[in-house]
Design an enzyme around this catalytic site. Structure first.
Site, PDB file in Angstrom:
ATOM      1  N   MET A  41      -6.435   5.230   7.738  1.00  0.00           N
ATOM      2  CA  MET A  41      -7.761   4.612   7.777  1.00  0.00           C
ATOM      3  C   MET A  41      -7.654   3.157   8.239  1.00  0.00           C
ATOM      4  O   MET A  41      -8.601   2.385   8.109  1.00  0.00           O
ATOM      5  CB  MET A  41      -8.431   4.691   6.408  1.00  0.00           C
ATOM      6  CG  MET A  41      -8.688   6.143   5.985  1.00  0.00           C
ATOM      7  SD  MET A  41     -10.018   6.331   4.801  1.00  0.00           S
ATOM      8  CE  MET A  41      -9.421   5.359   3.440  1.00  0.00           C
ATOM      9  N   GLY A  42      -6.482   2.799   8.766  1.00  0.00           N
ATOM     10  CA  GLY A  42      -6.327   1.464   9.334  1.00  0.00           C
ATOM     11  C   GLY A  42      -6.070   0.390   8.300  1.00  0.00           C
ATOM     12  O   GLY A  42      -5.745   0.666   7.153  1.00  0.00           O
ATOM     13  N   GLY A  47       3.499   0.190   4.376  1.00  0.00           N
ATOM     14  CA  GLY A  47       3.504   1.619   4.011  1.00  0.00           C
ATOM     15  C   GLY A  47       3.194   2.472   5.227  1.00  0.00           C
ATOM     16  O   GLY A  47       3.923   3.427   5.555  1.00  0.00           O
ATOM     17  N   HIS A  48       2.115   2.116   5.932  1.00  0.00           N
ATOM     18  CA  HIS A  48       1.771   2.853   7.159  1.00  0.00           C
ATOM     19  C   HIS A  48       2.886   2.714   8.196  1.00  0.00           C
ATOM     20  O   HIS A  48       3.246   3.670   8.871  1.00  0.00           O
ATOM     21  CB  HIS A  48       0.491   2.280   7.787  1.00  0.00           C
ATOM     22  CG  HIS A  48      -0.731   2.328   6.918  1.00  0.00           C
ATOM     23  ND1 HIS A  48      -1.321   1.189   6.430  1.00  0.00           N
ATOM     24  CD2 HIS A  48      -1.488   3.372   6.488  1.00  0.00           C
ATOM     25  CE1 HIS A  48      -2.394   1.517   5.726  1.00  0.00           C
ATOM     26  NE2 HIS A  48      -2.520   2.837   5.734  1.00  0.00           N
ATOM     27  N   GLN A 160       4.001   9.274  -0.061  1.00  0.00           N
ATOM     28  CA  GLN A 160       3.996   9.806  -1.433  1.00  0.00           C
ATOM     29  C   GLN A 160       3.055   9.024  -2.337  1.00  0.00           C
ATOM     30  O   GLN A 160       2.653   9.505  -3.393  1.00  0.00           O
ATOM     31  CB  GLN A 160       5.408   9.765  -2.034  1.00  0.00           C
ATOM     32  CG  GLN A 160       5.532  10.679  -3.260  1.00  0.00           C
ATOM     33  CD  GLN A 160       6.524  10.199  -4.276  1.00  0.00           C
ATOM     34  OE1 GLN A 160       7.683   9.972  -3.931  1.00  0.00           O
ATOM     35  NE2 GLN A 160       6.095  10.041  -5.522  1.00  0.00           N
ATOM     36  N   LYS A 161       2.669   7.823  -1.917  1.00  0.00           N
ATOM     37  CA  LYS A 161       1.720   7.049  -2.721  1.00  0.00           C
ATOM     38  C   LYS A 161       0.494   7.894  -3.033  1.00  0.00           C
ATOM     39  O   LYS A 161      -0.073   7.820  -4.107  1.00  0.00           O
ATOM     40  CB  LYS A 161       1.307   5.791  -1.971  1.00  0.00           C
ATOM     41  CG  LYS A 161       0.754   4.724  -2.870  1.00  0.00           C
ATOM     42  CD  LYS A 161      -0.260   3.878  -2.180  1.00  0.00           C
ATOM     43  CE  LYS A 161      -1.616   4.354  -2.553  1.00  0.00           C
ATOM     44  NZ  LYS A 161      -2.672   3.767  -1.775  1.00  0.00           N
ATOM     45  N   SER A 197      -1.246  -1.032  -0.447  1.00  0.00           N
ATOM     46  CA  SER A 197      -2.493  -0.310  -0.227  1.00  0.00           C
ATOM     47  C   SER A 197      -3.460  -1.236   0.486  1.00  0.00           C
ATOM     48  O   SER A 197      -3.486  -2.443   0.207  1.00  0.00           O
ATOM     49  CB  SER A 197      -3.099   0.119  -1.576  1.00  0.00           C
ATOM     50  OG  SER A 197      -4.453   0.480  -1.405  1.00  0.00           O
TER      51      SER A 197
END
Ligand code: AMP
Length: 293
Positions: A41-42, A47-48, A160-161, A197
């Site tokens: 979702m940008g 993490g991304h 996995q988050k 996040s």
């Protein structure tokens, strides 16, 4: 760059149009190249980027989608406020090895009259975030079916988050006979343990200072369990009192579930997920660990 593509940054293409995306991935497939796909979702963070880097290492062509999917937000949730920064995302994704960002417009992705939804039923979607956010996973699986059909990836990468999301999507891919390799990558954390996040941006400085309690409570019970604790209620009580002692927290859920069906377990054995969702004011954060004893 084809006439229908919107742009190109450092050799990375930015594609908004659905037909242009199809054309591009058809060409890539005709060249015999394998496609790795990272749906997001940008407002990209490490993490991304860890998912994108892995996709880069394993595939000849990497597609990242950036789409704040209205279907997976409930009424009163943060769809409007959700942070968006396509320019920064393009730079970061390009550096991490993305070849193409697909960022469809909502009105084209779900045109007027759109009426098809995909839902994984049963225990995988009933508990945890499924209970707290009715319709959320239906929105997730619907957007992903459309994205998988458009991107036609060989491999896809998830974090996995969002452990429940991983199990739901894996099940959907199996049930719908998709031939896409599904990869789950470890949760990337800030130095103090807070899971990265896009929503961390909402936290006020005092909330941000308190947020590491989520992972600390998971780590604390991990030690207890390693030392022999097998009573799930006792484990949850420890986490509850740990988190509740921090001002401004409101526990949404703390659960221990088996990792196959996501059914609650009280006696700890085999592989299980310890998952939590906690609000700091209006910001809801999730985290989890998977353990085996
Ligand atoms: P989102 O943009 O929040 O929808 O996330 C897109 C993908 O990135 C999902 O597969 C997430 O699980 C994954 N992701 C988000 N945060 C993290 C993180 N801290 N570590 C690893 N993967 C993550």
């Amino acid at each position: 760059m084809s006439a229908r593509n919107e742009g190109c940054v450092n050799n990375m293409e930015l594609v908004r149009d659905l037909a242009a995306l199809r054309e591009k991935v058809d060409t890539i497939r005709q060249q015999g190249k394998e496609i790795g796909f990272v749906p997001t979702m940008g407002f990209l963070h490490e993490g991304h980027l860890s998912l994108i880097r892995t996709a880069r290492a394993q595939n000849a062509f990497v597609v990242v989608s950036i789409f704040v999917n209205p279907l997976q937000f409930g009424a009163g949730e943060d769809y409007e406020e959700y942070p968006r920064d396509l320019e920064q995302d393009s730079l970061l994704a390009g550096e991490a090895g993305c070849d193409l960002i697909f960022y469809p417009a909502v009105r084209n992705f779900y045109p007027p009259g759109y009426a098809t939804f995909v839902e994984v039923q049963g225990s995988l979607t009933e508990g945890l975030c499924g209970a707290a956010r009715p319709g959320h996973f239906r929105g997730v699986t619907t957007v992903l079916v459309k994205l998988f059909n458009l991107v036609t990836p060989h491999r896809t990468y998830f974090g996995q988050k969002d452990a429940q999301q991983c199990l739901v999507v894996k099940k959907m891919l199996k049930d719908l006979n998709y031939n896409i390799q599904f990869n789950i990558m470890p949760t990337v954390r800030e130095p103090d343990g807070l899971a990265m996040s896009s929503r961390n941006k909402y936290l006020t400085p005092p909330q941000r200072a308190n947020a590491p309690v989520l992972y600390q409570s998971l780590q604390q019970v991990e030690v207890l369990i390693r030392n022999g604790e097998r009573d799930g209620e006792a484990v949850k009580d420890t986490m509850r009192s740990n988190i509740a002692s921090v001002p401004g927290t409101e526990i949404d859920y703390i659960e221990i579930m088996d990792v196959d069906e996501l059914k609650p377990i009280s006696r700890l054995a085999g592989s299980f997920l310890i998952a939590l969702a906690v609000r700091f004011g209006s910001t809801r954060l999730i985290d989890n660990i998977i353990m085996e004893v």
